[in-house]
Design an enzyme around this catalytic site. Sequence first.
Site, PDB file in Angstrom:
ATOM      1  N   GLY A  51       0.804  -1.215   0.000  1.00  0.00           N
ATOM      2  CA  GLY A  51       0.000   0.000   0.000  1.00  0.00           C
ATOM      3  C   GLY A  51       0.836   1.263   0.000  1.00  0.00           C
ATOM      4  CB  CYS A  52      -0.320   4.722  -0.185  1.00  0.00           C
ATOM      5  SG  CYS A  52      -1.554   4.666   1.122  1.00  0.00           S
ATOM      6  CE1 TYR A  53       0.430   7.882   5.249  1.00  0.00           C
ATOM      7  CE2 TYR A  53      -1.180   6.286   6.007  1.00  0.00           C
ATOM      8  CZ  TYR A  53      -0.796   7.605   5.829  1.00  0.00           C
ATOM      9  OH  TYR A  53      -1.619   8.619   6.233  1.00  0.00           O
TER      10      TYR A  53
END
Lengths: 348, 348, 348, 348
Positions: free
Chosen positions: B144-146
Site C-alpha cells: 500500500g501507499c504508506y
Amino acid sequence: MVRVGILGASGYGGAELIRLLKGHPEVELVGFSSRKHVGKPLEAAWPQLWDGALFAPQEEVLERAEVVFLALPNGLSMEIAPLALREGKRVVDLSGDFRLPPEVYEAWYGIPHKSPELYEEAVYGLPELHREEVRGARLVANPGCYVTAATLALAPLAAVGALKGGFLVGLSGVSGAGREGEGTFFAEVNENLKPYRAGGTHRHIPEMEANLGRVLAQGRWPRTHGPRAELRLSFTPHLVPMTRGILLTAEAEVEGHWDQARLEGLYLEFYQGEPFVRLLSDLPQTKATYASNRVDLRPLYEARTGRVLVFAALDNLVKGMAGQAVQNLNLMLGLPEDLALPKEGLWP
Amino acid sequence: MVRVGILGASGYGGAELIRLLKGHPEVELVGFSSRKHVGKPLEAAWPQLWDGALFAPQEEVLERAEVVFLALPNGLSMEIAPLALREGKRVVDLSGDFRLPPEVYEAWYGIPHKSPELYEEAVYGLPELHREEVRGARLVANPGCYVTAATLALAPLAAVGALKGGFLVGLSGVSGAGREGEGTFFAEVNENLKPYRAGGTHRHIPEMEANLGRVLAQGRWPRTHGPRAELRLSFTPHLVPMTRGILLTAEAEVEGHWDQARLEGLYLEFYQGEPFVRLLSDLPQTKATYASNRVDLRPLYEARTGRVLVFAALDNLVKGMAGQAVQNLNLMLGLPEDLALPKEGLWP
Amino acid sequence: MVRVGILGASGYGGAELIRLLKGHPEVELVGFSSRKHVGKPLEAAWPQLWDGALFAPQEEVLERAEVVFLALPNGLSMEIAPLALREGKRVVDLSGDFRLPPEVYEAWYGIPHKSPELYEEAVYGLPELHREEVRGARLVANPGCYVTAATLALAPLAAVGALKGGFLVGLSGVSGAGREGEGTFFAEVNENLKPYRAGGTHRHIPEMEANLGRVLAQGRWPRTHGPRAELRLSFTPHLVPMTRGILLTAEAEVEGHWDQARLEGLYLEFYQGEPFVRLLSDLPQTKATYASNRVDLRPLYEARTGRVLVFAALDNLVKGMAGQAVQNLNLMLGLPEDLALPKEGLWP
Amino acid sequence: MVRVGILGASGYGGAELIRLLKGHPEVELVGFSSRKHVGKPLEAAWPQLWDGALFAPQEEVLERAEVVFLALPNGLSMEIAPLALREGKRVVDLSGDFRLPPEVYEAWYGIPHKSPELYEEAVYGLPELHREEVRGARLVANPGCYVTAATLALAPLAAVGALKGGFLVGLSGVSGAGREGEGTFFAEVNENLKPYRAGGTHRHIPEMEANLGRVLAQGRWPRTHGPRAELRLSFTPHLVPMTRGILLTAEAEVEGHWDQARLEGLYLEFYQGEPFVRLLSDLPQTKATYASNRVDLRPLYEARTGRVLVFAALDNLVKGMAGQAVQNLNLMLGLPEDLALPKEGLWP
C-alpha cells in the site's frame, strides 16, 4: 511521425500540451520555448515532468517543427503566426488572436490587430462544428474553455433557430487564470467564491454569440423556427475554489413548444457519434471530466418557466485548451480524431 | 492479449485499475465485479468512465480472467485467492492479507487468517526490491501507499546496515480512506488537519519494519555498518485536506559518518535505472506525482543533529495502489515494466 | 479605554488585530497604518471589514496611541520600536526582531541588528511561561505560530529536565506565508503538500531551543532528571493546502521512565488553570481551534519506541500571532487575560 | 438575562447557535438537546467548543427556557412548536415548517402538516422586511440561506413593481447540506462542482416567490410600474467545493427604463440604515462575509441585454441560519438588533 513544436511552454496550456504530445504515437516533439525559461531544463519549470530536455529559443523550435502550437499571450500570436506560415509550417493558435473578426477583436481586446488578413484564412477549431474545415487548415484558431462549453451547450438549439436569448453563468477553477493569475493566492481563493467581469464585459461574449450565429447560418440542420434577430447573450463568469474544471449553466429563452423528450431528441441527434461529447441523463459534474477531453452535457426543460436549462462540464485545460488543440492536430494530420486523447477522467 | 479481471471495482483502487487497464495495449479487461453494483452499468458507479459495460458477478469475472486483481477489503482476499489459484489464475492482491506472516497479520489486523499456507508462496510486490521474484509469481501481495513510500525512502540506508531507527510522519490525502471513509465529510476535513492512529498502533508499521529488515537480509549491498538489532520505527499518519497524494517525512537515526554527498551517492546508486523512482535535488511535493506511477525522493543530511531526513512523495492511488499493481502485472507477463503506466504527473 | 494603534495593517496579522481590537471593550483603536494603503479606506484593502476609516500615516498612529502593535516585516520593528519607546509608548512587536539575542538573530536572519540594547529589556511574550514579566513590560516580543506550538508542546518535559532531543514536524496552512507569500498560488498549492526549509535551516529553530532551555533554567518545576547538555531540535516545516491552522507533531527523546499516566499527570499539572491551553484525551485537529486563541495539546507515550509524541494544534493567525498579542496587551494593562479573546472555535 | 434553550444541537445550525449565544450578554443558555448525543458532553460532539456541559433531554431544555430555538429537521418542529407555545415559551424555528402556507408546504415538502393553524400566527423572520412583526412574535419562522440571499437581492426591484422574472443561480458551500449530508464526502466534492435539484424542483422556490410577492403587496414603496402577474422564478442551486458561504447570482427581467445610477439609488434607499446589509461598489465575494451576519449586495445594470444582475453573498450558517435567528431573538426581546452578532468577517 510529425515534427511538432510548442511556443509558450511556461503556462499551463503549454505544459498540458507537452504532457499530451509526449504520449502521442504520431508526434515527435521537437522543441518547446519560453522566454522566461530558455536554456533551463523542463523539470525546473514543471516538476511533474521527468525530462531533462531544455527550453529552446523560439526560432529553433519554429525551424525544427512542421506544426507549431502557439500557447502565447493574446497579441503575440498575431506576430508569430505569419512568420510560421511563411516558412510553410501549419499553426494551431491557442490565443484569442484569430477567433474574432479583427475589428471585433480590437474592440473587445483593446489590441490593434497586426495580421488582419489572416483572419479570413484561419479556421475556427471547434471540431464538433467545423470538423471538415479543420482538416485542411493551415491556421487553426483554437477556442477557449468558456466558449467551448457555451457553444456546445447551446449549438443544437441555435442550429434549429430556436435560441432567442440566454443567461449564462460560467463557473471556473483557478487554473483558467493562468499560472500566476492575478488575485489567485490560495489564502484568498480558498473558501471563497466570486463573480468577475460581470455586466456584459467579458471578451468571450462576442465569440459565443458569433459561434451560435454561425451554427444557424451553416444551415446544416432543418430550421424549425423563424429567422433570428442578432443574438444577445448575458454571460457572468465566477471564480470557484478549485484548480481545474468549468461548469456552464445556461438558461435559454426558446421559441416553440418544447418538452424534455423533444429536447433530448434534438441533442442526441445533433451530437450522435461525437467522440468527446457525452449526453447524460443526470446532471454533469466537473470532476467526471477531470483530465479528459470530454464534455458532459445535460439539457433540461423547466416547465414552470418555459425555459431550457443546459449544463456543460469540461476540463478547462484539456477540452477547453490543450486537448482540443491536439484534437485539431489529429484532424489536420488525417489521424483518428481521438488519438492520444483520454475520453475518461481521473476520479477522485 | 491477456485476459484480466478485477474483483472489487466499487472502490477507488478498483476504479483506478479499470482506468489504467483500459489503456493497456496488452490487456483485455474481461470483467469487473462489485457486490454493491452488480448488474449496473459502470457509469452509474463511476461518472468519470464512459462505458456501458455492466458490473458482472464475481464468479463470471473469475472464470473469464487469466489474471485477477483483488481490490477487496482485508479478510476477503484470503478466501478468494485460493479459489482463483486452484483454477490456474494468477493473482495480484491489493489487500493486506498476504503481506505479513499470518501470525503477525492476525495480531495487527485482528482477523483470523484463513489461508496461512499461501503466505509462503506470495511474493511481496514492491518491484524496486523484489523484481525478480515477482516475474515468476502466481500470487503477488501488492503493498500500500504508506509502506511503499516508507520502504523506498529508507531502503538504501537499511541495505547497507546504517539504519538504526526512524521517526516517520505520514501525510495522506483523503482518498486513502476509501470512497466513503469514516470521518471524511468535506465540511469536517476541509481546512482541517489531524493525526490519527498515533502511538505505534497503525498496522502498516510491522510491514515497514519487515521490509527494511528484509532489504538488509537480502545482502545484495555491501554492508558498511555492524549487525542490526531488530528495527523499531515510529510512524504517525495524518489526514490532510486534499484528495490524492502521500508525503512521507522520515528522520532516520543512522550509524557511521554521513554527509550530503555520501548520502546522495548511496541513493543514486541504489535506485540507478529504476523506471519510477526519481531522485530530486529539491524537496518533493505530492502534486508533481499526481496521477503518475512515480515516487519522488530526496535524502537530506541534517548536520545540526546528525540525522538523515528522507522525503518521499507519491500518488497513493497509483504507485501506492493500482499503478503498482499494473507494474507487477507487467513483470508477471514479461512485458516492459512501465507499459501503460505514466511516469509524469498532472499539473496543476 | 486605552488608545491603541497598529503599524503594518496590510498583512494578515494586522487585519486580525483590527478585528480583535474592534471587539475589545477596553481598547480604543486610534489608527492603523500601511505604506501601501495610506489614505485609502480600510475596506479597499480588507473586504471583510465594514469600516470607512482610512489608513493613516505611521507617525499619526504613533502619536495618537498609548500602546502600539508592530506588525511589520523583520528588520523594521528594530527601527521603530526605539522611537515609540522614547515617546513613552508601550510596544508589542509581532516580528522576530526582539525574540533572539542580537548575535543569534543576525546569524539566522541575516539582518544586522540596529537596536541590540533593547533585547535585554524586551520580554518574550509567551504568557503561559512568562506571564509575570509581560505584566510590567514596555516592549513585548510576541512569538510566532510554530514556536508557540513547539514550545507549549514540549515545555512540561523540558521543565523537569526530561527532554533530551526532538524531531518536530510542523504543518502549516498557507496564511502563515503572508498575504502574497511566494509560491502560494492556489493552483499550485491546492492538492499539494510539501516540506520547505528542511535540514535545520528554519529560523524558528534557535527560538524553540532557547525557549525550552529557559523553561529548564527558570527552575520553577522540580527537576526530576539530570542536567542537560544544550538541546538540539530537528524541525521540518511543511505547507498544507489549507488557509489557517498549524499542527505540530513532535517526537521527544526523553530521559527516565515514562508511561501514559505519568505523562498526562505532568501536562495537567503544568497547564492547570491556563485559560487558553486545553489538554485533550483525543488527538488534536486544527479545525477545532479555528479563529480561537486556544491551543489543543495531546501528549502520548509510545511504548514500542520509548518515545513521547506530543501534538499541538492552534490557529496561526490568532494564538500564533494576533490573539497572542492581544493576550499580552491584556496582561500589560492589568485586564483579565482572556478579555475579547475567543476560547472556542468556528466549526465547520 | 433571558433563559434560552436549543433543541437540535447536533447539527451545524445548532452548534453555531451555541457559539453565538454563549457570547450573548443578555442570554443565559439553559440547555441544548440532541437525541443522538443526550447525556454526552458538548465537546464529544463539537471539538471546537470547550465546555463540559452535557446534552440534556429535550423536555428539560423546554422546561428551563423562556425562548426556544428549534434547529430540527423539517417535520419535527411542527410537532414541538405547539407544545412550547402552550407552555408560554416563545419559539424561533429554523426549519421550513412555518415558512409556507400549509398546502404549499405539503406540495413541495411532501410532509403532511400537523400544525397548520400556527402558520397564520408565525411571523416570517427576515428582519429587513418584517422587523416590526418579529418584535411582537411568539413564533418566528427563520428563513434559510438561499431564500435570504434571493429575497434580499431582489426585494427592492419587487417592491417598486419592476420585477418581471428572474433566473437565479445559487452557489453553496457544503455545510448547507448538513453535518453528514448525502454526497458530501471530501474526495468526491473537492475539485468538483455540480448543479443539483435543477429544473424548478428545489423547495426554496415557492418561498422566494412568496417573499417577493409579499414585498410588493406590502405597498410600503411607491409602485413605479404596473401590476404584476404572479412571479415565476427559475432557481438552480449548485454545490461548490468550500465549506461556508453562499453566492446568489440573479438575472432579473425588469420593467421600465433602468441604468446603473437609478438602480444603485433604489438599493441605497431601500437598505438605508440596515445593520447587516452592505451595498458594494465592487462585486461581492463570499469570504468577505465569513462568520459574519452580513449580506453583501451588488446590483448591476447590463446594458447589452437590458437586464439587471444582482449578486448577494452571505455566510449560510450565520445570516443564512443561526445569526439571523439571533437577530430575530434580539428583536423579540427588544434588544439592539445587532447585539452579539458580528458585522465583520474572518479573513483569510
